[in-house]
Design an enzyme around this catalytic site. Sequence first.
Site, PDB file in Angstrom:
ATOM      1  N   CYS A   1     -48.190 -18.544   0.722  1.00  0.00           N
ATOM      2  CA  CYS A   1     -47.127 -19.146   1.526  1.00  0.00           C
ATOM      3  C   CYS A   1     -45.793 -18.697   0.959  1.00  0.00           C
ATOM      4  CB  CYS A   1     -47.242 -20.672   1.477  1.00  0.00           C
ATOM      5  SG  CYS A   1     -45.919 -21.525   2.352  1.00  0.00           S
TER       6      CYS A   1
ATOM      7  N   HIS B   1     -51.662 -22.704   9.684  1.00  0.00           N
ATOM      8  CA  HIS B   1     -50.783 -22.762   8.514  1.00  0.00           C
ATOM      9  C   HIS B   1     -49.354 -23.159   8.927  1.00  0.00           C
ATOM     10  CE1 HIS B   1     -49.411 -21.025   4.495  1.00  0.00           C
ATOM     11  NE2 HIS B   1     -48.276 -21.132   5.155  1.00  0.00           N
ATOM     12  N   GLU B   2     -48.853 -22.537   9.991  1.00  0.00           N
ATOM     13  CA  GLU B   2     -47.460 -22.791  10.393  1.00  0.00           C
ATOM     14  C   GLU B   2     -47.294 -24.188  11.003  1.00  0.00           C
ATOM     15  OE1 GLU B   2     -45.427 -20.912   9.159  1.00  0.00           O
ATOM     16  OE2 GLU B   2     -46.746 -19.198   8.769  1.00  0.00           O
TER      17      GLU B   2
ATOM     18  N   HIS C   1     -46.966 -26.823   8.505  1.00  0.00           N
ATOM     19  CA  HIS C   1     -45.608 -26.954   7.940  1.00  0.00           C
ATOM     20  C   HIS C   1     -44.790 -27.998   8.701  1.00  0.00           C
ATOM     21  CE1 HIS C   1     -45.059 -24.069   4.709  1.00  0.00           C
ATOM     22  NE2 HIS C   1     -45.555 -23.073   5.409  1.00  0.00           N
TER      23      HIS C   1
HETATM   24 ZN    ZN Z   1     -46.277 -21.339   4.557  1.00  0.00          ZN
END
Ligand code: ZN
Length: 228
Positions: A143, A185-186, A189
Amino acid sequence: MLGLFVLAAACAPATPAPESPSVASAAPSSSSMKVPPIVQTGALVLRSRAQEVPAERIQTKEMRDLVATMIATMRAAPGVGLAAPQIGIPLRVVVLEDREDLLKNLTPEERRERERSPFPTRVFFNPVLTPVGEDRAMFFEGCLSVKGFVGLVDRSLEVEVSGLDEKAQPQTWRVRGWPARILQHEVDHLDGTLYIDRMKTRSFATAEHAKAVYNGKSIADIRKMLGL
Ligand code: ZN
């Protein structure tokens, strides 16, 4: 399954980013864009739920500038995805793309295994993710906000994402393999979740060590080595 791959290997400048309260402060002032630093773990903006962007705000200059800044920042890193909180903006916006030049070090077999191939830039406002089916895949991820480290993360192999595009039009994308991993993953966030919350903690490694120790090995072998 072959092992090592880093979701976003190279990293941005080490300077910690200010947690900009407004989008305007991160907006580019000209076309020769100076990208903002990427916020590193420890900053609360990475641990908070980002806010939805009202549809009528999407086609404003402020949002166009935000998207342009995010894409430039992702490319400069370089990375394959970026969420607005990573540049200090607590809004539900993600950008992602995969490019041939980021794939050049993967063998054809590694590409197949990851189901990874280039795709054009996608922008999602207010994305909502739904896993499709039960299949899972485990690979190393990194990341840009946890600079220099990687870990094994188990994710859904296929997902469907819905949201608005940069013209505030509804869009849905059903996708599997590597883009599905990037999306998960995004979107994590936006909910204040980092891959380190989901990783097999025993696999956590510096990118350097992971490359030296695991490169070319199967995930099954790596799991054995780590007692996972
Ligand atoms: Zn990330």
